[in-house]
Design an enzyme around this catalytic site. Sequence first.
Site, PDB file in Angstrom:
ATOM      1  N   SER A 105       0.663  -1.161  -0.140  1.00 50.24           N
ATOM      2  CA  SER A 105      -0.024  -0.065   0.128  1.00 50.24           C
ATOM      3  C   SER A 105       0.999   1.353  -0.085  1.00 50.24           C
ATOM      4  CB  SER A 105      -0.906   0.032   1.342  1.00 50.24           C
ATOM      5  OG  SER A 105      -1.837   0.824   1.154  1.00 50.24           O
ATOM      6  N   ASP A 246      -2.508   6.077  -3.493  1.00 48.27           N
ATOM      7  CA  ASP A 246      -1.155   5.563  -2.958  1.00 48.27           C
ATOM      8  C   ASP A 246      -0.821   4.526  -3.758  1.00 48.27           C
ATOM      9  OD1 ASP A 246      -3.199   4.018  -2.644  1.00 48.27           O
ATOM     10  OD2 ASP A 246      -2.733   3.501  -0.313  1.00 48.27           O
ATOM     11  N   ASP A 248      -1.236   1.339  -3.940  1.00 55.62           N
ATOM     12  CA  ASP A 248      -2.169   0.288  -4.625  1.00 55.62           C
ATOM     13  C   ASP A 248      -3.624   0.907  -4.731  1.00 55.62           C
ATOM     14  OD1 ASP A 248      -2.928   0.578  -1.863  1.00 55.62           O
ATOM     15  OD2 ASP A 248      -3.719  -1.403  -1.548  1.00 55.62           O
ATOM     16  N   ASP A 250      -5.929   2.249  -3.467  1.00 50.23           N
ATOM     17  CA  ASP A 250      -7.312   2.033  -2.472  1.00 50.23           C
ATOM     18  C   ASP A 250      -7.649   3.243  -1.735  1.00 50.23           C
ATOM     19  OD1 ASP A 250      -5.399   1.799  -0.736  1.00 50.23           O
ATOM     20  OD2 ASP A 250      -6.210  -0.120   0.071  1.00 50.23           O
TER      21      ASP A 250
END
Length: 453
Positions: A105, A246, A248, A250
């Site tokens: 992440s 960010d 990833d 999400d």
Amino acid sequence: MSRTLFGTDGMRGKANVYPMTAHMAMNLGRAVTQYFKDHIKGKEHPLIILGKDTRLSCYMLEQAFSAGVLSQGGKVVLTGPLPTPAVAFITKSMRANAGVMISASHNPYYDNGIKIFDKNGLKLSDDIEETLEQMILNPECIGIVEGEKLGNAKRLDEVIGRYNVHVKSTFDSSYELSGMKLVIDCAHGASYKVAPMVFSELGARIFSLGVRPNGKNINDKCGALYPQNAALKVIETNSDLGFCFDGDADRLIVCDNKGQVVEGDHLIGLFAKLLLDKGILKQGDEVVGTIMTNLGLEKYLNALGLNLYRAKVGDRYIIERMQECGNVLGGEPSGHIIFSNYSTTGDGLLAALKVIEAIKFYGKSLSDLCGEFKLYPQILKNVNVKEKIPLSDLPTVRKMIVDVENQLGQKSRVLLRYSGTENKLRIMAEGDDEVKVQEAVDKLYELVKSELS
């Protein structure tokens, strides 16, 4: 039983250091495959979607996890770099038995992690993660698969197109982006292909940042952790908005047309009002936040006739509450926003489209919309720790917390908690007096640093 390998968002740690080693990834691949074989009647070859972000160690962990799945008789679809919400969507769309995302992440490139989704695109419960841990730590309990019962793998590049179509479909079809100028910062992460594609296909003029990953520059002074870059670009290009994702994708941080950074709690307030005015939310409905949600947002939601429920930190706990109670909106100050009508997890691109939808719906700029309520001054400071000693075992810290709370008064909160993804203690304080809040955090920081660092 308690989890030791899994944190608030799957497994995470420094890549190639226990537990984030190739060996562990392979054992986890075996465990996940066997678990779903055992729990899906007649499923000898479970189908598992395997996505990743752009960090260097993803190559190692992707191959190791895939090997574990194949050795246990599972089938793997390799997607390549893809946002976490896209992996969740593809898992459900392709009727796979599980989805796996290799990503840490917002962490630096030298960290990595593994998140697991069930067939509905939902993150696994604590109980299932505990079961997987026991299988990982006792691999001899998993039977050996041989011969024609071994699995196979294939790579599907078109999955990015499936997600592209899906996320665009969540945007109100009565609006378009023609004439809008947007800055998009993808943090050199998983959204570097799909994010510019989505917004440009909807008609916006795009200024892209963070779209040249090299395996080591993910989240490095860019994206949601460093929205200042996008803010400067918004001013430079006279853009309408800046969207920062960010690693990833999400979560989302937004820069308004004036270059001001708008964080998650302000967005949640905006979305709550939008859904209420569109009739999707009704008076008395619940919006799900976390223990970190700002008091200012709670006060605003109450003024709208809505209630706030505070879940544990981590979007998986928000989603669990939303699933349990049928809620349609939830999120965190960090920018994880969940619209349960469209997604089973936090989705930065979806949230960005909903920001534009709100601007179009009200005919106002984001800065004007977010000016409708104020957040309380909230200060967060992290302390690196060697060991996560229970705070109940630290009497001096507990006494300091009580003293600080008394000094701040009634309209305030103090919260200390260990990170579920890093070896850090997070210190948070908020109240109506920013000077006192800063003093409180500084006092706690110095004490905790001396006790735990």
